[in-house]
Every structure is written in C-alpha cells, then in structure tokens.
Design a protein around this motif. Sequence first.
Motif, mmCIF file in Angstrom:
data_model
loop_
_atom_site.group_PDB
_atom_site.id
_atom_site.type_symbol
_atom_site.label_atom_id
_atom_site.label_comp_id
_atom_site.label_asym_id
_atom_site.label_seq_id
_atom_site.Cartn_x
_atom_site.Cartn_y
_atom_site.Cartn_z
ATOM 1 N N MET A 1 0.955 -1.335 -0.096
ATOM 2 C CA MET A 1 0.092 0.054 0.077
ATOM 3 C C MET A 1 0.886 1.152 -0.138
ATOM 4 O O MET A 1 1.929 1.428 0.719
ATOM 5 N N ILE A 2 0.627 2.256 -0.711
ATOM 6 C CA ILE A 2 1.287 3.517 -0.840
ATOM 7 C C ILE A 2 0.700 4.479 0.112
ATOM 8 O O ILE A 2 -0.540 4.459 0.439
ATOM 9 N N THR A 3 1.549 5.126 0.883
ATOM 10 C CA THR A 3 1.105 6.162 1.999
ATOM 11 C C THR A 3 1.053 7.580 1.231
ATOM 12 O O THR A 3 1.599 7.869 0.014
ATOM 13 N N ILE A 7 3.052 9.652 -2.130
ATOM 14 C CA ILE A 7 2.102 10.381 -2.731
ATOM 15 C C ILE A 7 2.664 11.664 -2.892
ATOM 16 O O ILE A 7 3.076 12.308 -4.007
ATOM 17 N N LYS A 8 2.995 12.295 -1.733
ATOM 18 C CA LYS A 8 3.540 13.724 -1.564
ATOM 19 C C LYS A 8 4.872 13.775 -2.222
ATOM 20 O O LYS A 8 5.209 14.633 -3.164
ATOM 21 N N GLU A 12 6.283 15.865 -5.215
ATOM 22 C CA GLU A 12 7.373 16.842 -5.183
ATOM 23 C C GLU A 12 8.374 16.625 -6.357
ATOM 24 O O GLU A 12 8.897 17.788 -7.004
ATOM 25 N N LEU A 13 8.703 15.207 -6.647
ATOM 26 C CA LEU A 13 9.650 15.111 -7.819
ATOM 27 C C LEU A 13 8.975 15.328 -9.152
ATOM 28 O O LEU A 13 9.905 16.054 -9.952
ATOM 29 N N GLY A 35 5.872 3.331 -9.680
ATOM 30 C CA GLY A 35 5.930 1.752 -10.055
ATOM 31 C C GLY A 35 4.969 1.236 -8.700
ATOM 32 O O GLY A 35 4.000 0.619 -8.948
ATOM 33 N N ALA A 36 5.263 1.567 -7.583
ATOM 34 C CA ALA A 36 4.700 1.117 -6.394
ATOM 35 C C ALA A 36 3.222 1.679 -6.330
ATOM 36 O O ALA A 36 2.361 1.189 -6.155
#
Length: 75
Positions: A1-3, A7-8, A12-13, A35-36
């Motif tokens: 799971m992505i946090t 995502i932030k 930013e990138l 990818g994640a």
Amino acid sequence: MITDEQIKRINELYHKSKAEGLTPQEKEEQAHLRGAYITAIRKSLRSNLENIDIKNPDGSIEHVKDRRKKQKPGQ
C-alpha cells in the motif's frame, strides 16, 4: 500500500522535474515510487471488481471472482 507521504514525494519530484530537472538518483526514486503507486492502484481496482456480483438474465447471481476463474482456462 502506498502512503500519503509517498504520494506527496511523487508530486514533489514531478514539480521539481518540471522546474529544474532531477538528478539520476531522483529519477530512479521517481520511477520506483510511480511503479509502487501503479501496483497499488491495480491491486485496489482488482479487489473492488472482484467484489461485484452480476445478475444473469435467468435471475441467478454470479460473483465476478468465480466467473473469472471459469473463464481463465480457455479464455
């Protein structure tokens, strides 16, 4: 799971890449995080779709997950 932090960081990138460019390490990090994120979205979508029930014309109700298992061998 992505946090939310991941995502932030993806955002930013992205903004940094548009403004000034990324270092090779940041590009690698961005690719890994993207990818994640895509993997998490696919897993979530599959889970949601597998919880759907379909009502057949004869009135019977079939679970999408069971229906998919029937179609897999021959497709």
